[in-house]
Design a protein around this motif. Structure first.
Motif, PDB file in Angstrom:
ATOM      1  N   ILE A 154       0.826  -1.035   0.041  1.00 35.81           N
ATOM      2  CA  ILE A 154       0.061   0.038   0.092  1.00 35.81           C
ATOM      3  C   ILE A 154       0.950   1.290  -0.109  1.00 35.81           C
ATOM      4  CG2 ILE A 154      -1.815   1.525   1.155  1.00 35.81           C
ATOM      5  CD1 ILE A 154      -2.594  -1.442   2.552  1.00 35.81           C
ATOM      6  N   MET A 155       1.960   1.181   0.685  1.00 40.37           N
ATOM      7  CA  MET A 155       2.916   2.289   0.891  1.00 40.37           C
ATOM      8  C   MET A 155       3.231   2.509  -0.701  1.00 40.37           C
ATOM      9  SD  MET A 155       2.439   3.046   3.965  1.00 40.37           S
ATOM     10  CE  MET A 155       3.679   4.599   4.019  1.00 40.37           C
ATOM     11  N   GLU A 156       3.652   1.756  -1.262  1.00 38.76           N
ATOM     12  CA  GLU A 156       4.280   1.935  -2.626  1.00 38.76           C
ATOM     13  C   GLU A 156       3.234   2.950  -3.381  1.00 38.76           C
ATOM     14  OE1 GLU A 156       4.634  -1.872  -4.739  1.00 38.76           O
ATOM     15  OE2 GLU A 156       5.971  -2.581  -3.326  1.00 38.76           O
ATOM     16  N   MET A 157       1.987   3.072  -3.289  1.00 40.10           N
ATOM     17  CA  MET A 157       1.249   3.811  -3.969  1.00 40.10           C
ATOM     18  C   MET A 157       1.065   5.635  -3.568  1.00 40.10           C
ATOM     19  SD  MET A 157      -2.299   1.562  -4.077  1.00 40.10           S
ATOM     20  CE  MET A 157      -2.655   1.861  -2.283  1.00 40.10           C
ATOM     21  N   ALA A 158       1.935   5.535  -2.534  1.00 47.21           N
ATOM     22  CA  ALA A 158       2.291   6.961  -1.953  1.00 47.21           C
ATOM     23  C   ALA A 158       3.399   7.577  -2.409  1.00 47.21           C
ATOM     24  CB  ALA A 158       2.072   6.980  -0.460  1.00 47.21           C
ATOM     25  N   ASP A 159       3.351   8.885  -2.861  1.00 42.01           N
ATOM     26  CA  ASP A 159       4.715   9.403  -3.210  1.00 42.01           C
ATOM     27  C   ASP A 159       5.482   9.700  -1.974  1.00 42.01           C
ATOM     28  OD1 ASP A 159       4.616   9.069  -5.942  1.00 42.01           O
ATOM     29  OD2 ASP A 159       3.488  11.284  -6.237  1.00 42.01           O
ATOM     30  N   LYS A 160       6.619  10.010  -2.027  1.00 44.26           N
ATOM     31  CA  LYS A 160       7.628  10.336  -1.150  1.00 44.26           C
ATOM     32  C   LYS A 160       7.052  11.675  -0.304  1.00 44.26           C
ATOM     33  CE  LYS A 160      12.363   9.422  -1.939  1.00 44.26           C
ATOM     34  NZ  LYS A 160      13.812   9.989  -1.509  1.00 44.26           N
ATOM     35  N   GLY A 161       6.531  12.706  -0.802  1.00 38.32           N
ATOM     36  CA  GLY A 161       6.018  13.898  -0.033  1.00 38.32           C
ATOM     37  C   GLY A 161       4.613  13.609   0.470  1.00 38.32           C
TER      38      GLY A 161
END
Lengths: 245, 245, 245
Positions: B76-83
């Motif tokens: 799931i975290m892969e779907m988030a961008d760094k910022g």
């Protein structure tokens, strides 16, 4: 006796130019630098590497011969960063080569030189046509040729250097005139070569700005270039494939 | 009750530090933040993670326990961008954790905490030698050791910290003196550890500037570092392998 | 007759928009540009590409039809650099298309157009809801949906555009209001689509700033966007999957 320091990038280039053809090689040491001669297991391609002492930050060696597992040495080189200096130190009694880089030391067993395939005699050939081409242009033509065939013709027609590959339905052709090349000495020449070897060689040669090619009519090809800021010479000789089928 | 917002990068770091050892874990919530304790299935390594409420942009929680599928959470975290900010919201009646990031919401089923391996007791050890090393130096030594063996010795000899691996024919050694380290408290210490675990741990630890190592003689190793801008503590304990074979 | 020059990047975009669904296609030539219509082998998705002559640096063509192996053409395009111009030249007597780029020429056999699946009739649909979304938002939602299911609902609820996927335990939802979209024309709409197709399409569409979506109630989806600096139109039609099982 062998004790030297060299930039990681230069040693990497030198090792890879040989390991692209063979996995083990004899490294000949002299007070002037080191050299390697090797033929691939199928006896189709030959490599000759000379690295002068000027390529090193420091270099001390007596005449000698080291049996090197090149695959392993490549792996060790991966641990070095581009800017790192690599210290090479021969432990003659233990038959080991010690490589040091930023605090890390790797002790590598040497192979028995007599267990390694004999060095080839480099034949002296008088090839009619001579071309100097940019490394990336060579690499590009080889990559394109792979799309359609396993073989590629290299030659000179009049004042034009050509590389050609013919597939069952498609074909690929690169033609370069004198002004698109660094140098062209015309001469009747056309020979067919295996792309297996050209791919490996052009991956190495493709990184250098200028690659010199000597070619004849159904004769071996000679590919030469400089490495290590001009202090190293790499040269390949590649047997032609006879076209008559 | 649990409702929080945190930078994607910080949550990622925290989850990965645990998921490198186990696939499922119990996340302990308190008004002060959350913590995880877990042992790997082979009982060789233990991880302890504490993430303080200050690591979050906003944080509200009552005491509780969530069963988390870490592999899924990593995905799931892969779907988030760094910022991106990640909003976490617990649906207690449905036993689900809702994660929101830029308009997207992911509703994740929670695991029954009682189905997850019990948390370990973290033993308190008094280890003689203490080292603070740069994360990338630890990672580099571990990578080099993998070239020759499945095990690595870590210890202190006089005023020198060392990591060593011995293979059948080759060996690798890193030696660092006090001035090459961030910190060194000498003490007699040498223990052998499995590189399987050190590789996983050093991949995480290698990203942080400073990693603290406590080591003894045939004793467990303690590796600790900060994450989430100093608001998170990660610590691993790794059992030694007895050398006598 | 066909002779044209086009930037490599534009031709690549155009070819990929079709090759994502089919491996071979008929390219329809006219003095105004070229166009392709194709359905995927399972009859689920249809693509329609129009590339106007203005997309080319130079363009000359008479009405005609070329049978193209798109997989091969994609491979040839890999040999071109971003900035390269590609010269296309039809050899009608030999049934070959010659592609030239920086000295390299590739002669590609054409397929017999009559051996290629017939072009579909593009049905005209009157879909109630219309949305314009940023390409990357579409791509992100599709990627998230893949985590939990093989299918995804797309629709409009009141003034909100939604994309939803339901898995066995988890679900994913993207909701966007008018102000988060480029455009929204509300209308009752909700249909279920296979993510296999949406993934392929959104990989292409995800690169463009604006993607137009038309959707209805258990009706096909229409996805349209511009390529080649506005001189090319790509449109997909995707059949819905009936939900009642």
């Amino acid at each position: 006796m062998f004790k030297a320091v060299i930039g990681a990038e230069k040693l990497k280039e030198a090792i890879e130019s040989v390991s692209t053809l063979v996995e083990e090689a004899k490294l000949k040491l002299s007070p002037e630098g080191f050299s390697v001669r090797a033929v691939d297991p199928a006896n189709v391609a030959m490599v000759s590497l000379d690295l002068a002492r000027d390529a090193f930050d420091s270099f001390e060696a007596t005449d000698g011969e080291l049996g090197i597992d090149l695959t392993k040495l490549n792996g060790i080189m991966e641990m070095a960063d581009k800017g790192d200096g690599i210290e090479l130190d021969l432990d003659e009694t233990a038959h080991k080569l010690i490589l040091r880089m930023r605090g890390l030391s790797y002790t590598m067993s040497l192979l028995d030189p007599s267990s390694i395939r004999k060095e080839p005699k480099v034949p002296s050939l008088d090839l009619p046509a001579h071309i100097v081409i940019r490394g990336e242009d060579l690499k590009r033509a080889v990559k394109a040729a792979e799309k359609v065939s396993d073989y590629m013709s290299i030659g000179v027609r009049g004042e034009v250097f050509f590389m050609e590959a013919e597939g069952d339905t498609d074909n690929v052709q690169l033609e370069m005139t004198k002004d698109q090349l660094v140098e062209l000495k015309p001469g009747e020449a056309k020979s067919l070569f295996s792309l297996d070897y050209l791919t490996d060689i052009s991956r190495i040669a493709g990184k250098t700005p200028e690659v010199s090619i000597d070619v004849g009519r159904d004769y071996p090809l000679k590919i030469r270039f400089k490495i290590a800021d001009g202090h190293g010479d790499v040269s390949y000789m590649l047997a032609p494939r006879v076209e008559s089928e």
